[in-house]
Design a protein around this motif. Structure first.
Motif, short mmCIF file in Angstrom:
data_model
loop_
_atom_site.label_atom_id
_atom_site.label_comp_id
_atom_site.label_asym_id
_atom_site.label_seq_id
_atom_site.Cartn_x
_atom_site.Cartn_y
_atom_site.Cartn_z
N SER A 175 44.01 21.55 49.78
CA SER A 175 44.45 22.84 49.28
C SER A 175 43.46 23.94 49.65
CB SER A 175 44.61 22.79 47.75
OG SER A 175 45.60 21.86 47.37
N ILE A 178 43.82 24.84 53.37
CA ILE A 178 45.06 25.59 53.59
C ILE A 178 44.90 27.01 53.04
CG2 ILE A 178 47.49 25.77 52.97
CD1 ILE A 178 46.85 23.63 55.07
N LEU A 179 44.23 27.13 51.90
CA LEU A 179 43.99 28.46 51.32
C LEU A 179 43.15 29.32 52.26
CD1 LEU A 179 43.96 30.50 48.97
CD2 LEU A 179 41.96 29.28 48.07
N ALA A 181 42.90 29.06 55.46
CA ALA A 181 43.72 29.39 56.63
C ALA A 181 44.67 30.54 56.32
CB ALA A 181 44.50 28.16 57.08
N ARG A 182 45.27 30.51 55.15
CA ARG A 182 46.19 31.58 54.76
C ARG A 182 45.46 32.90 54.60
NH1 ARG A 182 49.73 28.34 50.15
NH2 ARG A 182 50.84 26.94 51.59
N ARG A 183 44.27 32.86 54.01
CA ARG A 183 43.50 34.09 53.86
C ARG A 183 43.12 34.66 55.22
NH1 ARG A 183 40.73 35.44 49.46
NH2 ARG A 183 40.74 37.42 50.60
N ARG A 185 44.80 34.30 58.01
CA ARG A 185 46.01 34.87 58.61
C ARG A 185 46.33 36.23 58.01
NH1 ARG A 185 48.83 30.72 58.01
NH2 ARG A 185 50.03 31.26 56.15
N GLN A 186 46.12 36.38 56.71
CA GLN A 186 46.35 37.66 56.05
C GLN A 186 45.44 38.74 56.60
OE1 GLN A 186 45.74 36.64 51.94
NE2 GLN A 186 47.73 35.66 51.71
N ASP A 191 43.61 31.42 62.29
CA ASP A 191 43.61 30.57 61.10
C ASP A 191 43.48 29.08 61.43
OD1 ASP A 191 46.09 30.12 62.21
OD2 ASP A 191 47.22 30.36 60.35
N ASN A 192 43.28 28.74 62.72
CA ASN A 192 43.08 27.35 63.10
C ASN A 192 42.41 27.31 64.48
OD1 ASN A 192 43.11 24.58 62.90
ND2 ASN A 192 45.26 24.37 63.50
N ARG A 240 47.93 19.74 60.29
CA ARG A 240 48.18 20.81 59.32
C ARG A 240 49.37 20.50 58.41
NH1 ARG A 240 47.17 27.11 60.33
NH2 ARG A 240 47.81 27.90 58.31
N GLU A 244 49.22 20.19 54.40
CA GLU A 244 50.04 20.99 53.48
C GLU A 244 50.81 20.10 52.52
OE1 GLU A 244 52.36 23.44 56.07
OE2 GLU A 244 50.79 25.00 56.21
#
Length: 250
Positions: A175, A178-179, A181-183, A185-186, A191-192, A240, A244
């Motif tokens: 988690s 993944i968090l 990576a999302r941050r 991307r934002q 992100d990878n 990935r 997830e």
């Protein structure tokens, strides 16, 4: 996400403010769209810039400590900051990691409710709290932006409660990756592989795990070909979709 092998924060050297005496630090800001200044037009931005100074922090240096007068608020413009609380028995609970565009230092009372420290070399914009409050009366869009930030912090706190509650160590680490990576991307960055600058102790204090458990879980994920540990604190999310699924839709 409102943000480690440092046990004696008070022994660290203090932040060194670098006052913005030259051109406006806002004129060439690459992350303006992510900051509290985003809703402002050019004229309003000039007035905002008049109250801003800049701060540079070396890795491991504190920005402020819990209980200090909350005289300033900050916008991270580069680097990673961790925020944490010290428990009565001396343990530390990391409550979040902050990145470029994130805002910190808001306080309901006259003192900071948590401590903040640089994980990497950091640059921040520093706003005198009272002056910013006065500007918000003239620029209600900034106040709305701060309300949105507060709402996001509440959502992040709820996510962390889930992380600290029912999840296993494997689920927590998945988690967390993944968090991050999302941050990333934002923020409009790759992100990878994901950038993981915090120490295993930092991660453990955030997820409620021991340093040994964090290291062991990273090794297990690596052996399962779900991640690859790369140089420069980067982690490739090789599996990935599997990560997830392990994270459980986090």
């Amino acid at each position: 996400m409102a943000v480690f092998d440092v046990k004696h924060v008070g022994s660290l050297s203090p932040a060194v403010p670098r006052e913005g005496a030259g051109p406006s630090p806002c004129s060439a800001c690459e992350i303006r769209s992510l900051t509290i200044c985003a809703p402002l037009n050019d004229i309003e931005q000039t007035q905002m810039a008049a109250i801003v100074s800049t701060v540079e922090l070396q890795s491991g240096n504190p920005l402020f400590d819990e209980g200090e007068p909350a005289d300033h608020v900050f916008n991270v413009t580069a680097g990673t900051v961790k925020v944490y609380k010290l428990l009565p028995d001396g343990r530390r609970q990391v409550t979040g990691f902050l990145f470029a565009g994130d805002f910190l230092g808001l306080a309901n009372q006259e003192t900071y409710a948590y401590s903040a420290e640089a994980v990497t070399l950091c640059n921040l914009c520093r706003f005198p709290r009272r002056k910013l409050e006065n500007l918000m009366e003239r620029f209600p869009r900034v106040e709305q932006r701060l309300l949105n930030i507060a709402s996001n912090e509440l959502a992040a706190a709820q996510d962390q409660m889930l992380l600290l509650g029912r999840k296993t160590a494997r689920e927590k680490i998945a988690s967390f990756l993944i968090l991050l990576a999302r941050r990333a991307r934002q923020r409009g960055v790759n992100d990878n592989p994901v950038f993981v600058p915090m120490s295993r102790t930092d991660i453990g204090d955030f997820l409620g795990l021991t340093t040994e458990t964090v290291s062991r879980t990273f090794t297990q994920l690596k052996k399962s070909n779900l991640i690859r540990l790369l140089p420069d604190s980067k982690v490739e999310l090789s599996g990935r979709e599997d990560l997830e699924e392990i994270a459980g839709g986090f």
